[in-house]
Design a protein around this motif. Structure first.
Motif, PDB file in Angstrom:
ATOM      1  N   PRO A 146      41.325  42.634  19.171  1.00 12.51           N
ATOM      2  CA  PRO A 146      39.879  42.089  19.129  1.00 12.51           C
ATOM      3  C   PRO A 146      39.938  41.131  20.212  1.00 12.51           C
ATOM      4  N   SER A 147      38.752  40.619  20.786  1.00 13.45           N
ATOM      5  CA  SER A 147      38.559  39.739  21.807  1.00 13.45           C
ATOM      6  C   SER A 147      38.589  38.299  21.140  1.00 13.45           C
ATOM      7  N   PRO A 148      39.275  37.225  21.563  1.00 12.01           N
ATOM      8  CA  PRO A 148      39.416  35.857  21.095  1.00 12.01           C
ATOM      9  C   PRO A 148      38.022  35.272  21.119  1.00 12.01           C
ATOM     10  N   TRP A 149      37.018  35.808  21.868  1.00  8.35           N
ATOM     11  CA  TRP A 149      35.603  35.362  21.675  1.00  8.35           C
ATOM     12  C   TRP A 149      34.884  35.603  20.514  1.00  8.35           C
ATOM     13  N   ARG A 150      35.379  36.876  20.074  1.00  4.29           N
ATOM     14  CA  ARG A 150      34.515  37.449  18.941  1.00  4.29           C
ATOM     15  C   ARG A 150      34.647  36.321  17.779  1.00  4.29           C
ATOM     16  N   TRP A 151      35.584  35.770  17.397  1.00  2.00           N
ATOM     17  CA  TRP A 151      35.936  34.639  16.164  1.00  2.00           C
ATOM     18  C   TRP A 151      35.065  33.725  16.672  1.00  2.00           C
ATOM     19  N   ILE A 152      34.744  33.127  17.694  1.00  2.00           N
ATOM     20  CA  ILE A 152      33.803  32.006  18.264  1.00  2.00           C
ATOM     21  C   ILE A 152      32.656  32.373  17.829  1.00  2.00           C
ATOM     22  N   TRP A 153      31.982  33.448  18.375  1.00  2.00           N
ATOM     23  CA  TRP A 153      30.770  33.972  18.017  1.00  2.00           C
ATOM     24  C   TRP A 153      30.315  34.172  16.499  1.00  2.00           C
ATOM     25  N   VAL A 154      31.541  34.539  15.797  1.00  2.00           N
ATOM     26  CA  VAL A 154      31.343  34.717  14.424  1.00  2.00           C
ATOM     27  C   VAL A 154      31.059  33.233  13.881  1.00  2.00           C
ATOM     28  N   ALA A 155      32.001  32.191  14.315  1.00  2.00           N
ATOM     29  CA  ALA A 155      31.818  30.774  13.648  1.00  2.00           C
ATOM     30  C   ALA A 155      30.599  30.261  14.174  1.00  2.00           C
ATOM     31  N   ILE A 156      29.940  30.450  15.492  1.00  2.00           N
ATOM     32  CA  ILE A 156      28.743  29.965  15.686  1.00  2.00           C
ATOM     33  C   ILE A 156      27.536  30.612  14.836  1.00  2.00           C
ATOM     34  N   ALA A 157      27.784  31.896  14.703  1.00  2.00           N
ATOM     35  CA  ALA A 157      26.676  32.502  13.833  1.00  2.00           C
ATOM     36  C   ALA A 157      26.393  31.836  12.318  1.00  2.00           C
ATOM     37  N   ALA A 158      27.672  31.644  11.866  1.00  4.05           N
ATOM     38  CA  ALA A 158      27.966  31.167  10.384  1.00  4.05           C
ATOM     39  C   ALA A 158      27.486  29.716  10.259  1.00  4.05           C
ATOM     40  N   LEU A 159      27.524  28.839  11.191  1.00  6.41           N
ATOM     41  CA  LEU A 159      27.002  27.572  11.429  1.00  6.41           C
ATOM     42  C   LEU A 159      25.835  27.681  11.441  1.00  6.41           C
ATOM     43  N   ALA A 160      24.980  28.663  12.323  1.00  8.11           N
ATOM     44  CA  ALA A 160      23.534  28.645  12.495  1.00  8.11           C
ATOM     45  C   ALA A 160      22.946  29.067  11.194  1.00  8.11           C
ATOM     46  N   VAL A 161      23.377  30.129  10.559  1.00  6.56           N
ATOM     47  CA  VAL A 161      23.044  30.491   9.113  1.00  6.56           C
ATOM     48  C   VAL A 161      23.020  29.271   8.242  1.00  6.56           C
ATOM     49  N   PHE A 162      24.036  28.410   8.307  1.00  3.17           N
ATOM     50  CA  PHE A 162      24.318  27.335   7.166  1.00  3.17           C
ATOM     51  C   PHE A 162      23.259  26.303   7.523  1.00  3.17           C
ATOM     52  N   VAL A 163      22.845  26.057   8.856  1.00  5.29           N
ATOM     53  CA  VAL A 163      22.002  24.861   9.039  1.00  5.29           C
ATOM     54  C   VAL A 163      20.578  25.472   8.744  1.00  5.29           C
ATOM     55  N   LEU A 164      20.222  26.721   9.049  1.00  2.00           N
ATOM     56  CA  LEU A 164      18.919  27.264   8.452  1.00  2.00           C
ATOM     57  C   LEU A 164      18.931  27.374   7.075  1.00  2.00           C
ATOM     58  N   LEU A 165      19.820  27.532   6.225  1.00  2.33           N
ATOM     59  CA  LEU A 165      19.671  27.475   4.738  1.00  2.33           C
ATOM     60  C   LEU A 165      19.610  26.046   4.379  1.00  2.33           C
ATOM     61  N   THR A 166      20.276  24.925   5.031  1.00  3.08           N
ATOM     62  CA  THR A 166      20.061  23.762   4.630  1.00  3.08           C
ATOM     63  C   THR A 166      18.700  23.136   5.019  1.00  3.08           C
ATOM     64  N   GLN A 167      18.104  23.582   5.895  1.00  2.00           N
ATOM     65  CA  GLN A 167      16.780  23.191   6.371  1.00  2.00           C
ATOM     66  C   GLN A 167      15.753  23.714   5.105  1.00  2.00           C
ATOM     67  N   ILE A 168      15.966  25.053   5.129  1.00  2.00           N
ATOM     68  CA  ILE A 168      15.178  25.543   3.875  1.00  2.00           C
ATOM     69  C   ILE A 168      15.219  24.947   2.441  1.00  2.00           C
ATOM     70  N   ALA A 169      16.559  24.672   2.163  1.00  2.00           N
ATOM     71  CA  ALA A 169      16.579  24.145   0.802  1.00  2.00           C
ATOM     72  C   ALA A 169      15.905  22.663   0.788  1.00  2.00           C
ATOM     73  N   LEU A 170      16.116  21.805   1.958  1.00  2.00           N
ATOM     74  CA  LEU A 170      15.460  20.527   1.961  1.00  2.00           C
ATOM     75  C   LEU A 170      13.999  20.557   2.085  1.00  2.00           C
ATOM     76  N   ARG A 171      13.320  21.681   2.751  1.00  3.27           N
ATOM     77  CA  ARG A 171      11.907  21.612   2.910  1.00  3.27           C
ATOM     78  C   ARG A 171      11.177  22.045   1.699  1.00  3.27           C
ATOM     79  N   TYR A 172      11.876  22.826   0.797  1.00  2.00           N
ATOM     80  CA  TYR A 172      11.352  23.399  -0.339  1.00  2.00           C
ATOM     81  C   TYR A 172      12.132  23.005  -1.539  1.00  2.00           C
ATOM     82  N   ARG A 173      12.635  21.754  -1.403  1.00  2.00           N
ATOM     83  CA  ARG A 173      13.507  21.023  -2.494  1.00  2.00           C
ATOM     84  C   ARG A 173      12.608  20.628  -3.760  1.00  2.00           C
ATOM     85  N   ALA A 174      11.250  20.310  -3.780  1.00  2.00           N
ATOM     86  CA  ALA A 174      10.474  20.084  -4.960  1.00  2.00           C
ATOM     87  C   ALA A 174      10.213  21.369  -5.641  1.00  2.00           C
ATOM     88  N   THR A 175       9.977  22.600  -4.891  1.00  2.00           N
ATOM     89  CA  THR A 175       9.648  23.793  -5.531  1.00  2.00           C
ATOM     90  C   THR A 175      10.943  24.368  -6.419  1.00  2.00           C
TER      91      THR A 175
END
Length: 305
Positions: A146-175
């Motif tokens: 496995p390429s060492p860059w593979r894990w870096i891209w996996v970490a970046i993708a996981a961070l992007a998903v976490f940020v997106l979910l956090t924004q959605i949770a804050l945007r619809y916090r009242a609901t």
């Protein structure tokens, strides 16, 4: 008279007769490695010593169009070497047991037992390699590291998903806090740390006006007073709504309409109220100067702006 041929792939020697070679134009299949070759082109000199020939009970088949037949080597034959089998259009009767038919045969065919080799053959080389297909090589090939860059891209993708979910949770916090009340304390604590506000739910359809009355103040024909009560039917706390008062005359025509905030309509004892608890009731009280307006009817509407 028999001759000796040698498989060009595994170098195993076999006895063949002139009749066998003529039956299929010299085309045979090696019983050891399944390699198909022309025995006429791979003939070996007869001067080899029997002691040098490899002794291997593997069976060699003659190839004839699409039908192949396999038989056991002749029992009791001196210097038994690898046998060669060829298909014959007219089988000769043999006293030996019936031959075993190869699984590749599409229809039964007669077999001829080749004579054992009378000449020696050189020992098979130790670097024998079976024939493999492209699919076999692909399956046996070691997996690429496995390429060492593979894990870096996996970490970046996981961070992007976490940020997106956090924004959605804050945007619809009242609901979300309304649908899942156990999330509200978490949101309140998070907003205190992030400096955001955690608004209360605002569902006007879950508010019910229990009582209202509009009357003139005794001795003051231009002053009216409004008393009303509102109940929260939701299973959670809600923000205080805005009240809209509409005055009409005898012909049901609107003569005045005005909106009042909670700080304006709450009774003096509830001026500090900021929320409406589940199944709780608030009381509103207003005094209005109609001056020269002629009003005989009214209506109240509770809503969230």
């Amino acid at each position: 008279m028999s001759s000796i041929t040698r498989c060009p792939n595994c170098h195993t020697a076999f006895n063949v007769t002139a009749a066998q070679l003529a039956a299929h134009r010299g085309k045979v299949r090696c019983g050891k490695c399944a390699f198909v070759f022309n025995a006429l082109e791979c003939m070996t000199a007869q001067a080899e010593s029997p002691a040098d020939a490899p002794v291997d009970p593997t069976i060699t088949e003659a190839v004839a169009d699409e039908t192949a037949v396999t038989v056991e080597p002749q029992h009791g034959a001196p210097h038994a070497d690898n046998a060669v089998v060829a298909e014959s259009p007219e089988p000769e009767p043999e006293p030996e047991p019936e031959p075993a038919v190869d699984a590749l045969a599409s229809e039964p065919a007669s077999a001829i037992v080749a004579e054992p080799a009378t000449a020696s053959a050189e020992a098979a080389p130790s670097d024998y390699r079976p024939i493999r297909t492209i699919e076999d090589d692909a399956l046996l090939a070691p997996p690429a590291p496995p390429s060492p860059w593979r894990w870096i891209w996996v970490a970046i993708a996981a961070l992007a998903v976490f940020v997106l979910l956090t924004q959605i949770a804050l945007r619809y916090r009242a609901t979300l806090s309304t649908e899942l009340p156990w999330l509200r304390p978490i949101y309140v604590s998070a907003c205190q740390s992030l400096g955001c506000e955690m608004p209360l739910p605002r569902h006007a359809e879950l508010l019910r006006s229990d009582y209202s009355e509009l009357s003139y103040v005794p001795g003051r024909h231009n002053l009216v007073q409004l008393s009303a009560s509102l109940r929260n039917l939701a299973a959670y706390e809600q923000a205080l709504p805005t009240m809209e008062l509409t005055l009409t005359n005898e012909r049901e025509e609107v003569v005045a309409r005005k909106r009042f905030t909670p700080s304006q309509y709450l009774v003096a004892s509830e001026k500090n109220r900021s929320r409406l608890a589940p199944n709780d009731e608030l009381r509103a009280y207003l005094q209005l100067d109609l001056d020269k307006l002629d009003s005989s009817g009214y209506s109240i509407y509770w809503f969230y702006p």
